[in-house]
Scaffold this active site. Structure first.
Site, PDB file in Angstrom:
ATOM      1  N   GLU A  40      30.329 -73.196 -29.584  1.00 14.90           N
ATOM      2  CA  GLU A  40      29.537 -74.316 -30.098  1.00 14.90           C
ATOM      3  C   GLU A  40      28.038 -74.030 -30.074  1.00 14.90           C
ATOM      4  OE1 GLU A  40      30.616 -77.428 -31.203  1.00 14.90           O
ATOM      5  OE2 GLU A  40      32.688 -76.733 -31.114  1.00 14.90           O
ATOM      6  N   ASP A  58      28.367 -80.443 -41.704  1.00 11.70           N
ATOM      7  CA  ASP A  58      29.833 -80.461 -41.787  1.00 11.70           C
ATOM      8  C   ASP A  58      30.359 -81.837 -42.189  1.00 11.70           C
ATOM      9  OD1 ASP A  58      29.275 -81.877 -39.495  1.00 11.70           O
ATOM     10  OD2 ASP A  58      30.699 -80.813 -38.217  1.00 11.70           O
ATOM     11  N   THR A  63      25.280 -83.473 -34.772  1.00 14.39           N
ATOM     12  CA  THR A  63      26.148 -82.940 -33.723  1.00 14.39           C
ATOM     13  C   THR A  63      25.268 -82.679 -32.512  1.00 14.39           C
ATOM     14  OG1 THR A  63      27.681 -81.918 -35.284  1.00 14.39           O
ATOM     15  CG2 THR A  63      27.624 -81.014 -33.055  1.00 14.39           C
TER      16      THR A  63
END
Length: 256
Positions: A40, A58, A63
């Protein structure tokens, strides 16, 4: 635990003289977090990621944090709600109305221009760090490990479930964790059903790869191919260090 799973446990005990350590062991859990962080955040220092935040394009909005809480999927909203319940008036509380509005979308409306700055500020607060840890466990880690243990899987399988749940989220559609597991079950039995653990995990990783390739943002499958599959080929079902793997071409090692 099923009779088959109990038999597998007895075999491990007879061969090693001790029960296998599952992913809830603090050291194993730290290993799991470092493995996820390598994929990640391209770093093994997962505790440095509380303040991470970006839009990775995405379709899930921002995020952020230690396992990629997303503004578009509801888990970031739940996190900020928890943090605000514990520390009213925190720097992120004012964004709750906007987080509710953008949930389910990729929009930043009401968040820009200062949300990323304020997230990084909040990440210095131990209360926000604890909230991230607690939501990680409630939404991802605990359900993944619980299901894996029901399926008779040891630490590697528990991690495979956890990593899949982090990326794909809970749910029963074909691109969510439940759908991935369902696809694997159509091809192989779990150890709890009398199946071979390695055979089942290969089926699960195959199903995971198919789900990843179905989304452009996740089409690089190296976190499966050159990480989890490497451990599986070596027969390291207990996820014991030393561990060496690659993600996105970068090499990582956990010595102990």
């Amino acid at each position: 635990m099923s009779p088959t799973a109990l038999t597998s446990l007895a075999l491990v005990l007879s061969l090693t003289g001790q029960a296998p350590v599952d992913l809830t062991d603090p050291h194993k859990k730290d290993i799991a977090m470092r493995l996820v962080s390598s994929a990640e955040n391209s770093s093994l220092d997962w505790k440095a990621q509380y303040g991470y935040i970006e839009d990775i394009k995405d379709g899930r909005g921002y995020t952020a944090g230690i396992i990629g809480f997303c503004s578009g999927t509801g888990d970031m909203l739940a996190l900020v709600e928890l943090y605000t319940a514990r520390r009213p008036g925190n720097v992120l509380a004012k964004y709750l109305p906007a987080l509710r509005r953008v949930n389910g979308t990729a929009s930043h409306k009401g968040l820009d221009p200062h949300f990323t700055r304020d997230w990084k500020q909040a990440a210095k607060d131990p209360a926000f760090q604890r909230a991230q840890n607690d939501e990680r466990d409630r939404v991802y880690f605990d359900p993944a490990v619980e299901q894996a243990k029901k399926d008779g899987l040891r630490a590697l399988g528990q991690f495979a479930y956890y990593d899949a749940l982090v990326m794909h989220g809970p749910g029963g559609d074909r691109l969510s964790f439940g759908g991935i597991r369902k696809s694997a079950l159509a091809r192989a039995k779990t150890p709890a059903q009398g199946g071979n653990e390695t055979t089942y995990l290969n089926a699960f990783l195959d199903a995971r790869k198919a789900a990843m390739k179905a989304e452009e943002a996740h089409e690089d499958t190296s976190r499966v191919d050159t990480a989890q599959r490497v451990f599986l080929r070596k027969g390291n079902l207990d996820l014991d260090p030393p561990l060496t793997w690659k993600v996105y071409g970068d090499s990582y090692t956990i010595k102990r």
